[in-house]
Scaffold this motif. Structure first.
Motif: not given
Length: 504
Positions: A357-369
């Protein structure tokens, strides 16, 4: 004949045993699935939703509104009156006039400066998520409440029990007793698109159930609001322009199919009321938090084991790491022993995908983890020197292992050997009571400079007379950023120790 009777008896016993086994298993299975939504099964409030009466292509909110309003509840909370003190006694001597004129007269002799905070009442919204009465809302709606009452759209009221709460995501789970409640079906917040019509359903400004419409104006927004209640906030909000006001907190954000896609949590406003933007916790985060709270009593939060820039990268950071706009998340540090360190990820790497799943920002990355728990294996795609790499890593908890985090009580997290201050000693030092720390132990108290024998007399200004008072005071804000104040018997002066129980 006797042999035939024996055979029949064996058959009868076998049949009875089989029946009891099946009955017992069904009872056990029912308990395991309490509060769990059954895929493909719709509650009665969705009857007629897919009957084909809506015109093709028409934007019509009536069916979604009709389905959602019975499942959104009004939450009313009450916090009992409590005594607080701003200063500990300046004199340890007994006031000789207190027996004649009362304890208030002691202020003239350096006694405690105390006052009573009156009973407080507040309200918000919640969403029924199962037919057996489980409700999801915001943590800040019920935080510190002594009594929580639920009113349904049909005006029936229930007393709620708090199942669990997570300040990091601002999500809490409540339970009311009953069955066959209407509830909202989970949607998929990953499928939400910018510009998509959405509806906010709740009880704003103490009004009856209210529906407002808007569009998704942004995704994966981080506004820093959860830092008020947690040192490790989870923020990847859905941003909408549906009108949301005080009282909407904990209510539903739904799509035009009537599915729950978020829990309304905050508004961006200089006045505290609606000014154009509101924020909801995506339902895919909500589901993970709710399941953990119901199964473990606390959230099983996983960590990548990296540090990264929370905001937009500066021009200097872009130049230093060779980062292009929208490319990924720069790893600014990799603590030794963390999941990322073990997998070979290094400072300067740029994380571009989590499980494809593509992540471009910190919040997007945190949401996935956030969707995973310690012990889960995930793939992380990252760039190093312009070359794409993939690493498989095992997520860890905050303590650096994969163990299930237990839901320890607030006093267990505090640690130490605690006992109530006896009345004679309390009278000697002119205090209404307190909690003696006989031994510091290995809990959170060991991380302060507190010594054995300390007497806790207040927490964040709230007067502490016994261990029940201490527990209640710590639970009001989950033990985050509190100050324990008190004295050492036989020594002059008062002492204060800052403490944070989050993550203990």
């Amino acid at each position: 004949m006797m042999k035939l009777k024996n055979i029949l008896l064996v058959i009868l016993i076998s049949a009875a045993t089989s029946f009891l086994s099946v009955w017992g298993y069904n009872r056990w299975e029912a308990k395991q699935t309490a509060g769990v939504q059954e895929p493909g099964k719709l509650p009665i409030n969705y009857a007629g939703f897919f009957d084909g009466e809506r015109a093709a292509g028409a934007v019509d909110f009536t069916a979604a509104s009709t389905s959602a309003t019975p499942a959104v509840v009004h939450i009313k909370t009450k916090t009992k009156a409590r005594q607080v003190t701003n200063n500990l006694p300046r004199s340890r001597s007994r006031n000789p006039f207190s027996d004649l004129f009362g304890d208030d007269f002691g202020d003239l002799f350096g006694g405690p400066q105390s006052q009573t905070i009156p009973e407080q009442r507040a309200s918000g919204s919640g969403v029924l998520i199962s037919n057996d009465g489980f409700i999801v809302t915001n943590n800040h709606v019920i935080d510190g409440a002594d009594d929580i009452n639920i009113t349904l759209n049909n005006k029936r009221s229930y007393k709620a029990t708090l199942i669990g709460a997570d300040p990091s995501s601002d999500i809490a789970v409540l339970k009311i007793e009953g069955k066959n409640f209407p509830y909202l079906v989970y949607g998929n917040s990953d499928d939400v698109k910018l510009g998509q019509w959405v509806l906010a359903v709740g009880y704003p400004l103490t009004l009856d159930v209210t529906v407002t419409a808007g569009i998704i104006s942004a995704k994966a927004r981080s506004i820093g609001i959860n830092r008020r209640q947690s040192e490790s906030p989870i923020e990847s909000f859905l941003q909408t322009d549906a009108a949301v006001n005080p009282g909407n907190s904990g209510g539903a954000l739904i799509n035009t199919d009537g599915q729950l896609i978020g829990i309304n949590s905050a508004i961006a406003s200089p006045t505290g009321s609606y000014a154009g933007y509101s924020y909801a916790v995506p339902v895919n985060i909500v589901k993970k938090v709710v399941n953990d709270l119901m199964k473990f009593g606390t959230v099983q939060r996983a960590y990548l084991g990296i540090q990264y820039s929370m905001g937009e990268p500066t021009e200097d950071e872009k130049k230093e790491y060779g980062l292009r706009d929208g490319e990924g998340v720069v790893v600014t540090d990799v603590p030794v022993g963390g999941a990322a360190s073990v997998a070979g990820i290094k400072k300067g790497d740029i994380v571009t995908k989590i499980n494809e799943v593509k992540v471009t920002t910190g919040p997007e990355m945190v949401e996935q983890v956030t969707r995973y728990k310690p012990g889960d294996k995930i793939t992380v795609t990252y760039l190093r020197d312009g070359k794409e790499n993939t690493a498989t890593l095992t997520l860890k908890n905050r303590s650096g292992n994969t163990n299930v985090v237990k839901n320890a009580t607030i006093l267990e997290k505090l640690g130490g050997t605690l006992e109530n201050l006896d009345k004679k000693t309390a009278a000697t030092y002119d205090v209404p009571g307190g909690v003696v720390v006989r031994k510091i132990g290995s809990g959170a108290l060991s991380k302060t400079k507190m010594q054995d024998g300390f007497v806790i007399t207040s927490v964040n200004g709230i007067v502490i007379k016994n261990t029940d008072d201490l527990r209640a005071a710590l639970e009001r804000n989950k033990g985050n950023n509190v100050k324990l104040e008190g004295m050492y018997p036989g020594y002059e002066g008062s002492y204060g120790y800052p403490l944070n129980l989050e993550g203990e």
